[in-house]
Write a protein that holds these residues in place. Structure first.
Motif, PDB file in Angstrom:
ATOM      1  N   ARG A 136      26.628  34.054 -54.650  1.00  0.00           N
ATOM      2  CA  ARG A 136      26.247  34.075 -53.242  1.00  0.00           C
ATOM      3  C   ARG A 136      25.991  32.673 -52.720  1.00  0.00           C
ATOM      4  N   GLY A 137      25.393  31.846 -53.545  1.00  0.00           N
ATOM      5  CA  GLY A 137      25.138  30.475 -53.147  1.00  0.00           C
ATOM      6  C   GLY A 137      26.412  29.740 -52.778  1.00  0.00           C
ATOM      7  N   THR A 138      27.463  30.019 -53.507  1.00  0.00           N
ATOM      8  CA  THR A 138      28.751  29.390 -53.234  1.00  0.00           C
ATOM      9  C   THR A 138      29.316  29.895 -51.909  1.00  0.00           C
ATOM     10  N   VAL A 139      29.191  31.191 -51.688  1.00  0.00           N
ATOM     11  CA  VAL A 139      29.651  31.777 -50.426  1.00  0.00           C
ATOM     12  C   VAL A 139      28.861  31.189 -49.260  1.00  0.00           C
ATOM     13  N   ARG A 140      27.571  31.064 -49.455  1.00  0.00           N
ATOM     14  CA  ARG A 140      26.721  30.534 -48.384  1.00  0.00           C
ATOM     15  C   ARG A 140      27.077  29.084 -48.059  1.00  0.00           C
ATOM     16  N   GLN A 141      27.457  28.349 -49.076  1.00  0.00           N
ATOM     17  CA  GLN A 141      27.836  26.958 -48.845  1.00  0.00           C
ATOM     18  C   GLN A 141      29.101  26.896 -47.988  1.00  0.00           C
ATOM     19  N   ALA A 142      30.013  27.820 -48.235  1.00  0.00           N
ATOM     20  CA  ALA A 142      31.241  27.879 -47.431  1.00  0.00           C
ATOM     21  C   ALA A 142      30.898  28.256 -45.989  1.00  0.00           C
ATOM     22  N   MET A 143      30.052  29.260 -45.825  1.00  0.00           N
ATOM     23  CA  MET A 143      29.639  29.706 -44.493  1.00  0.00           C
ATOM     24  C   MET A 143      28.913  28.586 -43.747  1.00  0.00           C
ATOM     25  N   LYS A 144      28.088  27.876 -44.475  1.00  0.00           N
ATOM     26  CA  LYS A 144      27.352  26.764 -43.885  1.00  0.00           C
ATOM     27  C   LYS A 144      28.300  25.724 -43.288  1.00  0.00           C
ATOM     28  N   SER A 145      29.368  25.433 -44.014  1.00  0.00           N
ATOM     29  CA  SER A 145      30.313  24.424 -43.533  1.00  0.00           C
ATOM     30  C   SER A 145      31.015  24.920 -42.270  1.00  0.00           C
ATOM     31  N   LEU A 146      31.308  26.210 -42.225  1.00  0.00           N
ATOM     32  CA  LEU A 146      31.949  26.776 -41.032  1.00  0.00           C
ATOM     33  C   LEU A 146      30.988  26.726 -39.848  1.00  0.00           C
ATOM     34  N   GLU A 147      29.707  26.936 -40.141  1.00  0.00           N
ATOM     35  CA  GLU A 147      28.709  26.873 -39.071  1.00  0.00           C
ATOM     36  C   GLU A 147      28.568  25.441 -38.572  1.00  0.00           C
ATOM     37  N   ASP A 148      28.598  24.492 -39.502  1.00  0.00           N
ATOM     38  CA  ASP A 148      28.502  23.079 -39.123  1.00  0.00           C
ATOM     39  C   ASP A 148      29.693  22.668 -38.254  1.00  0.00           C
ATOM     40  N   GLU A 149      30.818  23.315 -38.480  1.00  0.00           N
ATOM     41  CA  GLU A 149      32.019  23.017 -37.692  1.00  0.00           C
ATOM     42  C   GLU A 149      31.959  23.718 -36.336  1.00  0.00           C
ATOM     43  N   GLY A 150      31.001  24.616 -36.191  1.00  0.00           N
ATOM     44  CA  GLY A 150      30.882  25.336 -34.921  1.00  0.00           C
ATOM     45  C   GLY A 150      31.801  26.534 -34.821  1.00  0.00           C
ATOM     46  N   LEU A 151      32.349  26.947 -35.953  1.00  0.00           N
ATOM     47  CA  LEU A 151      33.269  28.088 -35.928  1.00  0.00           C
ATOM     48  C   LEU A 151      32.534  29.417 -35.940  1.00  0.00           C
ATOM     49  N   VAL A 152      31.372  29.423 -36.570  1.00  0.00           N
ATOM     50  CA  VAL A 152      30.602  30.659 -36.660  1.00  0.00           C
ATOM     51  C   VAL A 152      29.117  30.383 -36.425  1.00  0.00           C
ATOM     52  N   VAL A 153      28.394  31.441 -36.141  1.00  0.00           N
ATOM     53  CA  VAL A 153      26.936  31.344 -36.067  1.00  0.00           C
ATOM     54  C   VAL A 153      26.355  32.412 -36.981  1.00  0.00           C
ATOM     55  N   ARG A 154      25.296  32.056 -37.668  1.00  0.00           N
ATOM     56  CA  ARG A 154      24.674  32.994 -38.601  1.00  0.00           C
ATOM     57  C   ARG A 154      23.315  33.418 -38.061  1.00  0.00           C
ATOM     58  N   VAL A 155      23.074  34.704 -38.072  1.00  0.00           N
ATOM     59  CA  VAL A 155      21.823  35.241 -37.539  1.00  0.00           C
ATOM     60  C   VAL A 155      21.157  36.105 -38.603  1.00  0.00           C
ATOM     61  N   GLN A 156      19.936  35.698 -38.958  1.00  0.00           N
ATOM     62  CA  GLN A 156      19.209  36.429 -39.999  1.00  0.00           C
ATOM     63  C   GLN A 156      19.014  37.888 -39.601  1.00  0.00           C
ATOM     64  N   GLY A 157      19.371  38.764 -40.504  1.00  0.00           N
ATOM     65  CA  GLY A 157      19.193  40.196 -40.247  1.00  0.00           C
ATOM     66  C   GLY A 157      20.347  40.848 -39.521  1.00  0.00           C
ATOM     67  N   ARG A 158      21.216  40.037 -38.918  1.00  0.00           N
ATOM     68  CA  ARG A 158      22.332  40.596 -38.169  1.00  0.00           C
ATOM     69  C   ARG A 158      23.674  40.325 -38.832  1.00  0.00           C
ATOM     70  N   GLY A 159      23.897  39.062 -39.155  1.00  0.00           N
ATOM     71  CA  GLY A 159      25.174  38.737 -39.769  1.00  0.00           C
ATOM     72  C   GLY A 159      25.711  37.409 -39.294  1.00  0.00           C
ATOM     73  N   THR A 160      26.968  37.174 -39.608  1.00  0.00           N
ATOM     74  CA  THR A 160      27.625  35.925 -39.209  1.00  0.00           C
ATOM     75  C   THR A 160      28.737  36.254 -38.230  1.00  0.00           C
ATOM     76  N   PHE A 161      28.726  35.574 -37.102  1.00  0.00           N
ATOM     77  CA  PHE A 161      29.667  35.912 -36.043  1.00  0.00           C
ATOM     78  C   PHE A 161      30.602  34.766 -35.701  1.00  0.00           C
ATOM     79  N   VAL A 162      31.827  35.116 -35.390  1.00  0.00           N
ATOM     80  CA  VAL A 162      32.819  34.121 -34.983  1.00  0.00           C
ATOM     81  C   VAL A 162      32.506  33.671 -33.563  1.00  0.00           C
ATOM     82  N   VAL A 163      32.442  32.372 -33.393  1.00  0.00           N
ATOM     83  CA  VAL A 163      32.090  31.803 -32.093  1.00  0.00           C
ATOM     84  C   VAL A 163      33.239  31.949 -31.086  1.00  0.00           C
ATOM     85  N   GLU A 164      32.849  32.242 -29.869  1.00  0.00           N
ATOM     86  CA  GLU A 164      33.844  32.337 -28.786  1.00  0.00           C
ATOM     87  C   GLU A 164      34.318  30.932 -28.436  1.00  0.00           C
ATOM     88  N   ARG A 165      35.618  30.800 -28.191  1.00  0.00           N
ATOM     89  CA  ARG A 165      36.137  29.459 -27.908  1.00  0.00           C
ATOM     90  C   ARG A 165      36.821  29.400 -26.549  1.00  0.00           C
TER      91      ARG A 165
END
Lengths: 83, 83
Positions: free
Chosen positions: A54-83
DNA sequence: GAGAATTTGTACGTATGTATG
DNA sequence: ACATACATACGTACAAATTCT
């Protein structure tokens, strides 16, 4: 039929696993497989699908969030950002 | 009382330390002390047991891996190969 | 509203990989 | 060969927020 594009994880290569996963997910976002505004697969799902920790997956998700591609919300999930 | 069999490390001899350690570990594998499919002592453990630097231990492990006796997995450990 | 299930957040420990001095 | 530091990766446990039953 050739599987092109390196869609799978190479566990023996030099590229870090989390970078490979980030690349895969990035592709699915830009290609529209993961549509804007919709929820991404959960971390647990990705863990099972790609056989990573999971830590590895989270690191990947983190990088996508840093790029602004997704947003992560505790308790809800990770969502693709509108562009 | 003489320690025969070269079970200990000779820090003054000509044989590289990593080769001596590799020899020792190889013996423990073939003798069954380190059983197939099971995990080897971690690098840190071997560092403490034999009073060597981690780099030296890794060099020994590397040679065993090249021989096909063990496989090393990042984040998990080093495992004795089934034969 | 209560409780269970789901999902992300945080923390820790352990282990191997790489790089530098 | 040694010493150190950091990166990468796995595994576990628990907390916090949200959603589902």
């Amino acid at each position: 039929m050739i599987k092109s594009g390196g869609v799978t994880i190479d566990y023996l290569g030099k590229t870090p696993l989390w970078q490979q996963l980030a690349e895969i997910l990035r592709g699915k976002i830009t290609s529209g497989e993961y549509q804007a505004g919709r929820r991404m697969p959960s971390e647990t799902t990705l863990v099972q699908e790609y056989g990573l920790a999971r830590g590895t997956v989270r690191q990947a998700m983190k990088s996508l969030e840093d790029e602004g591609l997704v947003v992560r919300v505790q308790g809800r999930g990770t969502f693709v950002v509108e562009r």
